[in-house]
Write a protein that holds these residues in place. Structure first.
Motif, PDB file in Angstrom:
ATOM      1  N   ARG A  13      51.713 -44.341 -11.648  1.00  0.00           N
ATOM      2  CA  ARG A  13      50.832 -45.976 -10.242  1.00  0.00           C
ATOM      3  C   ARG A  13      49.390 -46.148 -11.120  1.00  0.00           C
ATOM      4  O   ARG A  13      49.318 -47.220 -11.016  1.00  0.00           O
ATOM      5  CB  ARG A  13      50.840 -45.036  -8.863  1.00  0.00           C
ATOM      6  CG  ARG A  13      50.645 -46.590  -8.316  1.00  0.00           C
ATOM      7  CD  ARG A  13      50.952 -46.060  -6.893  1.00  0.00           C
ATOM      8  NE  ARG A  13      50.321 -47.021  -5.599  1.00  0.00           N
ATOM      9  CZ  ARG A  13      49.044 -46.626  -5.125  1.00  0.00           C
ATOM     10  NH1 ARG A  13      48.656 -45.880  -5.397  1.00  0.00           N
ATOM     11  NH2 ARG A  13      49.355 -47.928  -4.234  1.00  0.00           N
ATOM     12  N   SER A  16      49.617 -48.918 -13.498  1.00  0.00           N
ATOM     13  CA  SER A  16      50.075 -49.993 -13.389  1.00  0.00           C
ATOM     14  C   SER A  16      48.606 -50.678 -12.233  1.00  0.00           C
ATOM     15  O   SER A  16      48.332 -51.846 -13.034  1.00  0.00           O
ATOM     16  CB  SER A  16      50.979 -50.020 -12.710  1.00  0.00           C
ATOM     17  OG  SER A  16      51.616 -50.794 -11.987  1.00  0.00           O
ATOM     18  N   LEU A  17      48.089 -50.438 -11.390  1.00  0.00           N
ATOM     19  CA  LEU A  17      46.667 -50.472 -11.033  1.00  0.00           C
ATOM     20  C   LEU A  17      45.681 -51.083 -12.002  1.00  0.00           C
ATOM     21  O   LEU A  17      45.250 -52.736 -12.250  1.00  0.00           O
ATOM     22  CB  LEU A  17      46.434 -49.466  -9.699  1.00  0.00           C
ATOM     23  CG  LEU A  17      47.242 -49.249  -8.622  1.00  0.00           C
ATOM     24  CD1 LEU A  17      46.840 -48.142  -8.340  1.00  0.00           C
ATOM     25  CD2 LEU A  17      48.027 -50.343  -8.168  1.00  0.00           C
ATOM     26  N   SER A  19      45.789 -51.908 -15.399  1.00  0.00           N
ATOM     27  CA  SER A  19      46.575 -52.763 -16.106  1.00  0.00           C
ATOM     28  C   SER A  19      46.367 -53.901 -14.985  1.00  0.00           C
ATOM     29  O   SER A  19      46.353 -55.334 -15.781  1.00  0.00           O
ATOM     30  CB  SER A  19      47.940 -52.532 -16.680  1.00  0.00           C
ATOM     31  OG  SER A  19      48.870 -52.516 -15.585  1.00  0.00           O
TER      32      SER A  19
ATOM     33  N   GLN B  39      56.581 -54.771 -18.110  1.00  0.00           N
ATOM     34  CA  GLN B  39      55.167 -54.478 -17.963  1.00  0.00           C
ATOM     35  C   GLN B  39      54.975 -54.225 -16.555  1.00  0.00           C
ATOM     36  O   GLN B  39      54.454 -54.119 -15.286  1.00  0.00           O
ATOM     37  CB  GLN B  39      54.249 -54.082 -19.369  1.00  0.00           C
ATOM     38  CG  GLN B  39      52.842 -53.716 -17.637  1.00  0.00           C
ATOM     39  CD  GLN B  39      51.816 -53.302 -18.835  1.00  0.00           C
ATOM     40  OE1 GLN B  39      51.154 -52.704 -19.003  1.00  0.00           O
ATOM     41  NE2 GLN B  39      50.861 -54.419 -19.394  1.00  0.00           N
ATOM     42  N   ASP B  42      56.794 -53.476 -13.279  1.00  0.00           N
ATOM     43  CA  ASP B  42      55.977 -52.290 -12.907  1.00  0.00           C
ATOM     44  C   ASP B  42      54.537 -52.789 -12.240  1.00  0.00           C
ATOM     45  O   ASP B  42      54.810 -52.237 -10.755  1.00  0.00           O
ATOM     46  CB  ASP B  42      56.124 -51.564 -13.919  1.00  0.00           C
ATOM     47  CG  ASP B  42      56.379 -50.800 -14.475  1.00  0.00           C
ATOM     48  OD1 ASP B  42      57.862 -50.859 -13.824  1.00  0.00           O
ATOM     49  OD2 ASP B  42      56.572 -50.063 -15.876  1.00  0.00           O
ATOM     50  N   GLN B  43      54.318 -54.142 -13.151  1.00  0.00           N
ATOM     51  CA  GLN B  43      53.037 -54.387 -12.184  1.00  0.00           C
ATOM     52  C   GLN B  43      53.290 -54.811 -10.696  1.00  0.00           C
ATOM     53  O   GLN B  43      52.758 -54.660  -9.617  1.00  0.00           O
ATOM     54  CB  GLN B  43      52.310 -55.220 -12.768  1.00  0.00           C
ATOM     55  CG  GLN B  43      51.159 -54.743 -13.946  1.00  0.00           C
ATOM     56  CD  GLN B  43      50.912 -54.915 -15.248  1.00  0.00           C
ATOM     57  OE1 GLN B  43      51.155 -56.621 -15.431  1.00  0.00           O
ATOM     58  NE2 GLN B  43      49.850 -54.901 -15.514  1.00  0.00           N
ATOM     59  N   THR B  46      54.760 -52.133  -7.900  1.00  0.00           N
ATOM     60  CA  THR B  46      53.192 -51.460  -7.530  1.00  0.00           C
ATOM     61  C   THR B  46      52.602 -52.679  -6.406  1.00  0.00           C
ATOM     62  O   THR B  46      52.211 -51.996  -5.476  1.00  0.00           O
ATOM     63  CB  THR B  46      52.335 -51.417  -9.039  1.00  0.00           C
ATOM     64  OG1 THR B  46      52.831 -50.868  -9.777  1.00  0.00           O
ATOM     65  CG2 THR B  46      51.152 -49.882  -8.448  1.00  0.00           C
ATOM     66  N   MET B  47      52.333 -53.657  -6.935  1.00  0.00           N
ATOM     67  CA  MET B  47      52.408 -54.502  -6.078  1.00  0.00           C
ATOM     68  C   MET B  47      52.343 -54.576  -4.339  1.00  0.00           C
ATOM     69  O   MET B  47      51.939 -54.503  -3.359  1.00  0.00           O
ATOM     70  CB  MET B  47      51.340 -56.439  -6.215  1.00  0.00           C
ATOM     71  CG  MET B  47      50.355 -56.401  -7.297  1.00  0.00           C
ATOM     72  SD  MET B  47      48.419 -54.722  -6.604  1.00  0.00           S
ATOM     73  CE  MET B  47      48.262 -56.196  -6.020  1.00  0.00           C
TER      74      MET B  47
END
Lengths: 500, 500
Positions: A13, A16-17, A19, B39, B42-43, B46-47
């Motif tokens: 996590r 990911s944040l 990136s 990726q 995933d991002q 995450t958001m």
């Protein structure tokens, strides 16, 4: 879930944040509409606070303690296995995030912002005195930071450790003094030589063709454009990670070598990122070994590979066919000399790979003396100018061209400069090791084939992630301790025949 | 801090997170390297989870209750002041986020992903039966959603309310049946006319010149490129917000009108965003009034303004000077007719502004009947084809060209289609109101001056944010209830003289 799986989930996590924050920064420097930066500042602050929250999550502390106290206890000082590597890095990160009091973090953030503006103003007005107090406050905060993190007696070592874990000022001191001694006669011969490179011979290279050419070159070096891009920004940089690598360059119709070599340099950074284990980007197994290691990759491709005779044997005809009229009156010798131009230049970022090291040595000496209180901030301009006179034989015409040229100190980035030069050393050392083990290297380059070299770097450097710190990596990859010997040898090999 | 200030702080954070997620989506569709989508997924996840967490923060619930119960209590049903407007919207958002059980949210997210793939496969293989169960599951979930949100007896009204608050199926039914009746003779005259537009006369329009031309046009309409960009994507869209508006277009050397009118359409969306109060983007005062209102802006600029004779009076010479050879054999009449081409087309997104409304009416009738269980999912293809035959006089050659053409239902987006047509109605209504109040409108357009019109829209539509819902906005901005009369009048005015 096991404790390790829980930790992994949290690290993913955080990654990911981070990136996402990286993409915001990339977009800001490449595409953001000119008046949209107000919203971008808010977005960046939002992500910074989300990242801080994720990194200081107290559950991480609990998981780390649990994992560190299991039987048999993992050796996180000299870890032998993956878990030990991951825990060592995670512990360092967690402690560094949680041990700093909120008041320090806030003061530091505010100072960075204020000092940046003070620096920009001071450089514009050539007024060091107005900027000096900000450097002093950053020094004070750095010392406080060292106290909080348990490095109270070695604040400058901590600063270096931030950029190159495992390296300290004493080690750098010894490496740099050997380098300084070895460089002096090389530089003297070059500068005394009647041979003078001309870099003002390139005129009217259309941007579209420059872009096509550098994309062809960087793709052939091995940059994976299916997981990366190159765009335009004021200053070239490489951001993102191996899953999506965003590098930039800039174009000047009268300076095609600048964008070409900038993009090759960033390609070196990019290929390092792309060579890190893709399934471990969130932990130490998939992170770069540090700034010096990173710089070794960008420098090796930029300098050892792409400024070489062999490289240009293959690429000169292609360069000429891309720019037939622009290169008409320029001989092969003049072209190659321009590619390997050396000159006295007061500005670090405009300097060549020979003198660059001296620019760094001066900054390292200054930082070391500042932290040891052997030099006062107010004495910086005089000391700077005296050092430039002594080592490079030039006197900056004013402080804007001298001590005020770099942004780094305005962000409290002490201990950052040495990495550039450590990277140069490692690059040369890797270069000779690769050449030893790849008998066809020179031939490969002359055919425009870079796969063997890239694979060698993948195997000896990239795949290890942050498993080995810079000094260990040098030993592991080249069989030798990090030293300036290869760099000096390389500079002699490359430059002395040219400047006979 | 007061409760309102605390709520504002939370709304700003939600808005910031949403704007970051928006940038990730924009980048994905414009620039993301082809293999980097792992990726990005995933991002985005995450958001999404950070946004969900922020929107369901129980402190928001506490603050809302506190603010709603103060004395005098704010009227959030028919709010008269800013605070009432803000609270009404914040309450709706909070309830809709928190009242849905986690299990429903998870099922819905999984279904969206599975149904998207099922739809893409089904369209490829012309196999409606394989996709039908996914539509059924979405219908079932939509009804469950209505139960959770207290709309149990009116699930389709809820779907419509998601896109156009304050509008319901009965209202749309009445508007659409009047429109259907009014459109029939217009369409008949056009299609029976011996005059036929030719859209295949445009060949070899270079992309670079197309880009320059459309940027000139869209900037002159009033799109603020200092707070926005236009890039390239597979399907044109407008994302971001007024602080940083990112629109896209696509280019086809043999179809310059497509990219031009697409970008004008997106410019209409973009200028609406740019006209919303910049300091209130985080609350209802700075949000769009709904999908229909948004579409009214894109359609008005695309159709009423930029397909007009007056507009082309100014821009035809410029268009010809940008593409002198390409337009050589094309007369002004042929050009104008191509710009206003009407034809029977089975595909909604390829259809013109006259027939477009019928495509929508068919979809609305279907959705209404599905929710009322007057139509089974399995009956969709036959019903679809029969309706196309009846209203448009065409039979799709297969389901891929028929009922499988739209992605919407795979995402459970019921109640979305009507907004397009409601937007057309409002656009025409606004157009005649503006013309009444701006006597020089026609003249302005013929001079390439759009400031008066944009200012009129800023004042009568944009500045209100979501203060008024679609039906209220129509009343407020045009003095009349929303009705298809202006749209029918406009289509007659525009098309009957052309297709006499």
């Amino acid at each position: 879930m096991t404790a390790l799986e829980q930790l992994t989930q949290k690290q993913k996590r955080i990654h990911s944040l981070e990136s996402i924050a990286g993409l915001l920064g990339w977009d800001q420097q490449t595409l953001l509409p000119e008046e949209s930066s107000d919203q971008r500042q808010d977005q960046i602050a939002t992500m910074a606070s989300a990242i801080h929250e994720a990194r200081t999550d107290s559950e991480i502390g609990g998981l780390l303690s649990k994992l560190e106290s299991q039987t048999p206890a993992p050796d996180t000082k000299n870890p032998a296995d993956d878990v030990g590597i991951i825990l060592r890095d995670a512990r360092t990160d967690y402690d560094r995030c949680t041990k700093l009091p909120a008041a320090w973090v806030e003061q530091h953030a505010r100072l960075c912002s204020e000092a940046y503006h003070a620096w920009a103003e001071a450089r514009k007005n050539n007024d060091f005195a107005s900027y000096a107090p900000y450097i002093q406050r950053h020094l004070d905060l750095a010392k406080e930071e060292a106290e909080h993190l348990g490095w109270g007696d070695r604040p400058y070592d901590l600063m270096i450790d931030f950029h190159d874990p495992g390296v300290d000022a004493a080690t750098i001191d010894s490496l740099f003094s050997e380098l300084k001694t070895g460089l002096a006669p090389v530089l003297k011969q070059i500068l005394d030589s009647p041979t003078k490179a001309r870099t003002d011979i390139f005129k009217g290279f259309p941007v579209a063709e420059q872009k096509t050419f550098l994309e062809e070159v960087t793709a052939s070096l091995g940059f994976n454009y299916k997981r990366g891009r190159i765009d335009i920004s004021l200053h070239p940089f490489c951001s993102g990670n191996g899953a999506d690598t965003r590098m930039t360059t800039r174009f000047d119709v009268d300076n095609p070598l600048d964008s070409l070599f900038s993009s090759i340099h960033e390609t070196g950074h990019g290929m390092y990122e792309q060579g890190l284990p893709l399934d471990s980007l969130h932990n130490a197994l998939g992170k770069a070994a540090g700034m010096g290691a990173h710089e070794s990759q960008s420098r090796l491709w930029e300098n050892q590979v792409c400024r070489s005779k062999a490289f240009w044997k293959h690429y000169e005809p292609k360069f000429r066919s891309a720019f037939p009229t622009q290169l008409e009156g320029i001989s092969s010798d003049d072209l190659y000399l321009a590619i390997n131009a050396v000159s006295r230049n007061p500005i670090r970022v405009d300097s060549d790979e020979v003198t660059y090291n001296l620019h760094i040595i001066i900054r390292f000496e200054i930082e070391k003396k500042l932290f040891a209180e052997e030099l006062q901030v107010s004495e910086l301009p005089d000391y700077w100018n005296a050092q430039y006179k002594e080592l490079l034989g030039i006197e900056p015409k004013d402080d804007a061209e001298g001590v005020l040229q770099d942004v780094h100190w305005s962000g409290g980035s002490f201990g950052y400069f040495p990495s550039y030069c450590l990277g140069n050393m490692l690059a040369a050392q890797l270069w000779y090791s690769a050449a030893d083990q790849l008998p066809s290297l020179e031939e490969d380059l002359a055919k425009g084939e870079f796969e063997n070299l890239l694979n060698w770097l993948r195997e000896n450097v990239h795949q290890h992630g942050a498993r080995y710190h810079l000094l260990e990596l040098s030993q592991k990859a080249t069989g030798q301790a990090l030293s300036p010997k290869s760099l000096i040898r390389y500079l002699k090999d490359r430059y002395l025949p040219l400047y006979a």
